[in-house]
Design an enzyme around this catalytic site. Structure first.
Site, PDB file in Angstrom:
ATOM      1  CE  LYS A   1      -3.758  -2.508   2.138  1.00 16.12           C
ATOM      2  NZ  LYS A   1      -4.539  -2.834   3.339  1.00 16.12           N
TER       3      LYS A   1
ATOM      4  CD  GLN B   1      -3.312  -4.333   6.501  1.00 19.59           C
ATOM      5  OE1 GLN B   1      -3.280  -3.380   5.739  1.00 19.59           O
ATOM      6  NE2 GLN B   1      -3.857  -5.478   6.157  1.00 19.59           N
TER       7      GLN B   1
ATOM      8  CG  ASP C   1      -9.448  -0.345   4.401  1.00 16.28           C
ATOM      9  OD1 ASP C   1      -9.008  -0.587   3.259  1.00 16.28           O
ATOM     10  OD2 ASP C   1      -8.827  -0.591   5.441  1.00 16.28           O
TER      11      ASP C   1
END
Ligand code: NDP
Length: 243
Positions: free
Chosen positions: A11, A55, A78
């Protein structure tokens, strides 16, 4: 978490490639929920930050849903917030869409596959993959069946799928026996085998029957990161539009 390290590195690399400023906050395993909530609160207030992602998975003593839902909805790149999943359910599609299913839809359209009217089976009902995937396919006028670990006659149900999305988190579970001739098979799973090689939820013999099958590695993984970049760009654009 070794897998998380790889995902985070990918990422950061993608942010660098597209020219986004990115910051990583690495917390200890022993960090408290309060510490993490405080960090999110600071990032929510930080005008220079357009997107925040936590995460997963988190250590067991931390409530994942509480943490995710602490992110400001407009910074949830997200697309995991209850609010953002809710707008998918109501068909509004006006806030961040969970990156993995969003990436699957982008893949389908990129290959000229219109889900409208197609029998689609999604194996998995998690909040981050299975549920938003089913809702997106439904929004695209597919006829959707959601399967999970308690589903009976899974193989027969899958054999009826024109589009089959495997997101059960079970290595190579979906064999050719699950697949209708010429079906489109999307493999979301990603696993490291004992020999060190990566595999998905789908067995390689699925290729003998399916007309299209996403590879692992490749396929859905890079699309997830691409949609994370898109969600971030949209978050920044929306902020600028409002200011
Ligand atoms: P979860 O473990 O949260 O959910 C798995 C789902 O699959 C559950 O709903 C579970 O059912 C169902 N399931 C498990 N076993 C079976 C079975 N034998 N038959 C039918 N259904 C079953 O996983 P995630 O949704 O987070 O992720 C799924 C997979 O996708 C994982 O391999 C993960 O690594 C991968 N992934 C890949 C991403 C990418 O970028 N490529 C991004 C995110 C995930 P129940 O609810 O009944 O327990």
């Amino acid at each position: 978490n070794p897998a998380s390290k790889v995902y985070v590195a990918n990422k950061i690399k993608a942010c660098n490639t597209v020219g986004f400023h990115s910051m990583t906050h690495k917390l200890e395993d022993s960090s408290s929920e309060e510490e993490l909530l405080s960090l999110i609160d600071n990032l929510n207030k930080d005008e220079s930050i357009d997107g925040i992602l936590v995460q997963l998975p988190l250590p067991k003593h931390i409530n994942e849903l509480k943490i995710i839902n602490a992110i400001a909805p407009e910074k949830d790149v997200d697309g995991f917030l209850a609010h953002n999943l809710g707008t998918l359910a109501t068909g509004e599609l006006n806030s961040a869409i969970a990156c993995t299913p969003f990436g699957v839809m982008a893949l389908l359209y990129a290959y000229g596959i219109d889900p409208s009217g197609k029998n689609s089976v999604v194996i998995g009902r998690s909040n981050i993959v299975g549920k938003p995937m089913s809702l997106l396919l439904l929004s695209a006028d597919a006829t959707v069946t959601m399967a999970h670990s308690k589903t009976q006659n899974l193989i027969q149900i899958c054999q009826n799928a024109d589009i089959l999305v495997a997101a059960a988190g079970q290595p190579e579970m979906v064999t050719k026996d699950f697949i209708k001739k010429d079906a489109i098979v999307i493999d979301v799973g990603i696993h490291r085998k004992e020999n060190g090689k990566l595999c998905g939820d789908t067995h390689q013999n699925a290729k003998e029957i399916a007309s299209a099958l996403t590879p692992v590695p490749g396929g859905v993984g890079p699309m997830t990161i691409a949609m994370l970049m898109l969600n971030t760009a949209l978050a920044a654009w929306n902020k600028d539009r409002k200011s």
